[in-house]
Enzyme design. Structure first.
Site, PDB file in Angstrom:
ATOM      1  N   ASP A  97       0.872  -1.176   0.000  1.00 23.47           N
ATOM      2  CA  ASP A  97       0.000   0.000   0.000  1.00 23.47           C
ATOM      3  C   ASP A  97       0.911   1.229   0.000  1.00 23.47           C
ATOM      4  O   ASP A  97       1.577   1.515   0.999  1.00 23.47           O
ATOM      5  CB  ASP A  97      -0.891  -0.017   1.234  1.00 23.47           C
ATOM      6  N   ASN A 123       5.190   5.407 -11.193  1.00 23.87           N
ATOM      7  CA  ASN A 123       3.993   5.373 -10.356  1.00 23.87           C
ATOM      8  C   ASN A 123       2.763   5.615 -11.222  1.00 23.87           C
ATOM      9  O   ASN A 123       2.528   6.730 -11.685  1.00 23.87           O
ATOM     10  CB  ASN A 123       4.072   6.422  -9.246  1.00 23.87           C
ATOM     11  N   TYR A 193      -9.209  14.146  -7.944  1.00 27.94           N
ATOM     12  CA  TYR A 193      -8.317  13.450  -8.882  1.00 27.94           C
ATOM     13  C   TYR A 193      -7.362  14.427  -9.549  1.00 27.94           C
ATOM     14  O   TYR A 193      -6.141  14.237  -9.559  1.00 27.94           O
ATOM     15  CB  TYR A 193      -9.202  12.740  -9.910  1.00 27.94           C
ATOM     16  N   LYS A 197      -3.254  14.690  -8.667  1.00 30.49           N
ATOM     17  CA  LYS A 197      -2.310  14.391  -9.740  1.00 30.49           C
ATOM     18  C   LYS A 197      -1.453  15.612 -10.084  1.00 30.49           C
ATOM     19  O   LYS A 197      -0.249  15.489 -10.353  1.00 30.49           O
ATOM     20  CB  LYS A 197      -3.065  13.902 -10.984  1.00 30.49           C
TER      21      LYS A 197
END
Length: 297
Positions: A97, A123, A193, A197
């Site tokens: 995780d 990633n 989101y 990001k």
């Protein structure tokens, strides 16, 4: 003096050419170890961006550490690579995780124990790309989005950067979204989101600048409209029509057809390679031109 300098440059160019030729024979990533986070999805689904990136890196010669917070996902990616005759490199599946720094440290230890070190960290993890504007986006959901879309990248960089410095160099590639820079259109409201990001993208590029003299690079791949399992699940959860959603996404891509996960995977593999050694702290849109177009009157 000019001739001597030119001669040195020619020698270096020839050495680089020989090195690239040797790497090309076994794949552009031959001899490298690449960790790919977010590298799995459910059995029976098409490959997502993370899983496809792991496979492409293995096809291009890298030994891959496929990371997911779901053991069956990580193991499934490792099995897919082992079964693919086109894959030159091997794969270790690791369950971790990435929102836990302790688990990220265990991930690094597992990669080093298996392959001796890590050359590149990609990633591709993501959380909650569904449209959620204010009213639906409450504080717990916002924080969950920040944990995986932003904080996980901090934990990964904070853990892997010292290892890269000790190794004499390393490479961070962060898979982001054009929603984090130019947006995706009025009404789509992917606030958590996009913000997460965008923050992680800036962090990644700053690391590339600040630690370039240590041989460390940091680049961002911004995906546009891509037909991935993540989108399929989001459409299902929203109860929307797949055909209509796909048609809209195709229409927002200049060529008339949205991309596939492999398009993003190839970009990530290139940035992980020595062929991209002078590319640092940039954002590479892989969106078919969507981010360069203004739609509407």
């Amino acid at each position: 003096m000019l001739c001597r300098s030119a001669s040195k440059l020619l020698v270096r160019a020839n050495a680089l050419q020989r090195g690239f030729a040797a790497a090309s024979a076994d794949g552009r990533l031959a001899g490298k170890t690449v960790v790919v986070c977010g590298a799995g999805n459910d059995e029976g689904e098409a490959f997502g961006i993370g899983k496809m990136t792991a496979v492409v890196c293995a096809q291009q010669g890298a030994n891959v550490v496929a990371v997911s917070n779901n053991k069956s996902h990580a193991d499934g990616t490792a099995a897919a690579i082992a079964a693919d005759p086109a894959c030159v490199g091997t794969c270790l599946g690791v369950t971790a995780d990435c929102t836990s720094q302790d688990e990220v440290k265990e991930l690094l230890a597992a990669a080093v124990a298996k392959y001796g070190g890590v050359d590149c960290l990609i990633n591709a993890g993501v959380y909650d790309a569904q449209p959620n504007g204010f009213g639906k986006l409450d504080a717990p959901r916002w924080m969950a989005s920040m944990e995986l879309n932003l904080h996980a990248q901090f934990y990964l960089v904070d853990t892997f950067l010292p290892a890269f410095q000790e190794r004499g160099g390393g490479n961070f590639v962060f898979v982001s979204t054009i929603a984090g820079s130019v947006g995706l259109g009025v009404g789509q409201q992917r606030h958590g989101y996009a913000a997460g990001k965008a923050g992680a993208s800036t962090l990644t590029k700053r690391i590339g600048v600040e630690y370039a003299k240590d041989g460390v690079r940091g680049n961002v791949v911004e995906a546009g409209y891509v037909a991935s399992p993540l989108v399929t699940r989001a459409v299902d959860q929203a109860g929307a029509d797949h055909g209509k959603v796909g048609a809209v996404r195709d229409a927002y891509t200049p060529r008339g057809k949205q991309g596939d996960p492999v398009d993003v995977a190839y970009a990530c593999a290139f940035l992980a390679s020595d062929e991209a050694s002078f590319i640092n702290a940039v954002t590479l849109p892989v969106d078919g031109g969507t981010s360069s177009v203004t739609y509407g009157p």
